[in-house]
Enzyme design. Structure first.
Site, short mmCIF file in Angstrom:
data_model
loop_
_atom_site.label_atom_id
_atom_site.label_comp_id
_atom_site.label_asym_id
_atom_site.label_seq_id
_atom_site.Cartn_x
_atom_site.Cartn_y
_atom_site.Cartn_z
N PRO A 2 45.10 35.27 36.49
CA PRO A 2 43.88 34.59 36.06
C PRO A 2 42.64 35.30 36.58
O PRO A 2 42.72 36.07 37.54
CB PRO A 2 44.01 33.21 36.71
CG PRO A 2 44.80 33.46 37.95
CD PRO A 2 45.72 34.61 37.63
N GLU A 3 41.53 35.03 35.94
CA GLU A 3 40.26 35.55 36.40
C GLU A 3 39.54 34.41 37.12
O GLU A 3 39.78 33.24 36.82
CB GLU A 3 39.42 36.02 35.22
CG GLU A 3 40.12 36.98 34.28
CD GLU A 3 40.22 38.40 34.81
OE1 GLU A 3 39.39 38.78 35.64
OE2 GLU A 3 41.14 39.12 34.39
N LYS A 51 40.44 32.75 43.49
CA LYS A 51 41.36 32.24 42.47
C LYS A 51 42.24 31.12 43.00
O LYS A 51 43.22 30.74 42.38
CB LYS A 51 42.20 33.40 41.94
CG LYS A 51 41.33 34.47 41.28
CD LYS A 51 42.15 35.36 40.43
CE LYS A 51 42.08 36.79 40.89
NZ LYS A 51 42.99 37.65 40.14
N ASN A 165 42.60 41.30 36.00
CA ASN A 165 42.76 42.58 35.31
C ASN A 165 41.77 42.80 34.17
O ASN A 165 41.39 43.94 33.89
CB ASN A 165 44.20 42.70 34.79
CG ASN A 165 44.60 44.14 34.62
OD1 ASN A 165 44.11 45.04 35.32
ND2 ASN A 165 45.47 44.41 33.66
N ARG A 250 50.08 46.91 36.74
CA ARG A 250 49.36 46.20 35.69
C ARG A 250 48.90 47.22 34.67
O ARG A 250 49.04 48.43 34.88
CB ARG A 250 48.17 45.45 36.29
CG ARG A 250 47.14 46.38 36.83
CD ARG A 250 46.39 45.78 38.00
NE ARG A 250 45.86 46.87 38.79
CZ ARG A 250 46.41 47.30 39.91
NH1 ARG A 250 47.49 46.73 40.39
NH2 ARG A 250 45.92 48.32 40.55
#
Ligand code: ZN
Length: 278
Positions: A2-3, A51, A165, A250
């Site tokens: 998640p961002e 987060k 990401n 990633r």
């Protein structure tokens, strides 16, 4: 992954649903806390920290949760069908008379004393969407290991908290460097940090992690998720490759024309795109 802006919205939704209300049911489906008696306590507030999500309860307790890859919190009205996944994926249920918050697939469900919250989140760097945002400290931490690749350094929550990401890739594009560029080579790390704050702040109340200013689907990002498609700025095909090593690997995306710096030879769908010389 998640961002931070998504987590910010989840916290706001949970806060709206739970804060100021008394828990009628509290069910933590993890072995360590299965018998924790939380019903009858008032929820004081739900706040994001990077987060991480902190749900503070009456009596000096905090429920610490993290979404990691595919965890979710959903809020349902009384009588509404729960639709976030099969029952066995439910890790936490917090119900009040007004509604129920259900946590699905949460890899972290931890009950701790509010006084001990630092144990859970104390390692985090300055919080991009937090009240005590400190850009100078974020820059200092980023540059403490000047040889690290920029994307990796941005994703390290100990440097600054909130980047996932999508933003790591987009920030590299906006800085004009590939994700593999050493962070110490950035012409202006302070500008990158400022940009990160602007992007998360602009997106904290809307979906989509928009970095281009264009809210239309397919136009929201410069390079993220655009492998094999033309760069919106120069038309060169966007490249993609895996960055990092398991379990931290990633996907990286970059425009070989707009972004200078090192990049791997083995690239995917954009393979074969001619790299313009300049
Ligand atoms: Zn380009």
């Amino acid at each position: 992954m998640p961002e931070g802006d998504s987590v910010f919205r989840v916290a706001a939704r949970l806060h709206e649903a739970l804060a100021g209300r008394v828990l009628t049911t509290a069910d933590l489906r993890v072995p360590a806390h299965a018998t924790a008696g939380l019903a009858g306590r008032q929820v004081l507030e739900v706040i994001p920290r990077g987060k991480h999500l902190l749900t503070r309860l009456e009596g000096g307790l905090t429920l610490h949760t993290h979404l990691r890859m595919d965890g979710r919190w959903e809020v349902y009205r009384p009588g509404e069908r729960w639709a976030g996944g099969p029952a066995w994926q439910i890790r936490a249920v917090l119900a009040t008379e007004a509604g129920t918050a259900v946590g699905y697939r949460l890899p972290v469900v931890e009950l701790l004393r509010t006084a001990d919250e630092e144990r859970a989140v104390g390692h985090l760097g300055p919080d991009l969407l937090g009240p005590g945002w400190d850009p100078a400290e974020a820059v200092r931490r980023l540059l403490a290991h000047p040889g690290r690749p920029v994307a990796e350094a941005l994703l390290d929550q100990r440097n600054l908290a909130g980047i996932g990401n999508v933003y790591a890739n987009e920030l590299c594009f906006l800085a004009g460097v590939t994700p593999w560029t050493a962070v110490g080579e950035l012409p202006r790390a302070d500008r990158l940090v400022e940009r990160a704050r602007q992007l998360l702040d602009a997106n904290r109340l809307r979906e989509g992690h928009i970095t281009t200013g264009d809210t239309r689907r397919g136009y929201r990002h410069w390079v993220y998720g655009r492998a094999g498609r033309p760069c919106p700025r120069c038309g060169t095909l966007v490249l993609t490759a895996t960055q990092g090593t398991a379990p931290q690997e990633r996907v990286a995306f970059w425009c070989p024309y707009c972004q200078r710096g090192p990049a791997p030879e083995a690239v995917r769908p954009g393979t074969g795109a001619r790299r313009p010389t300049r």
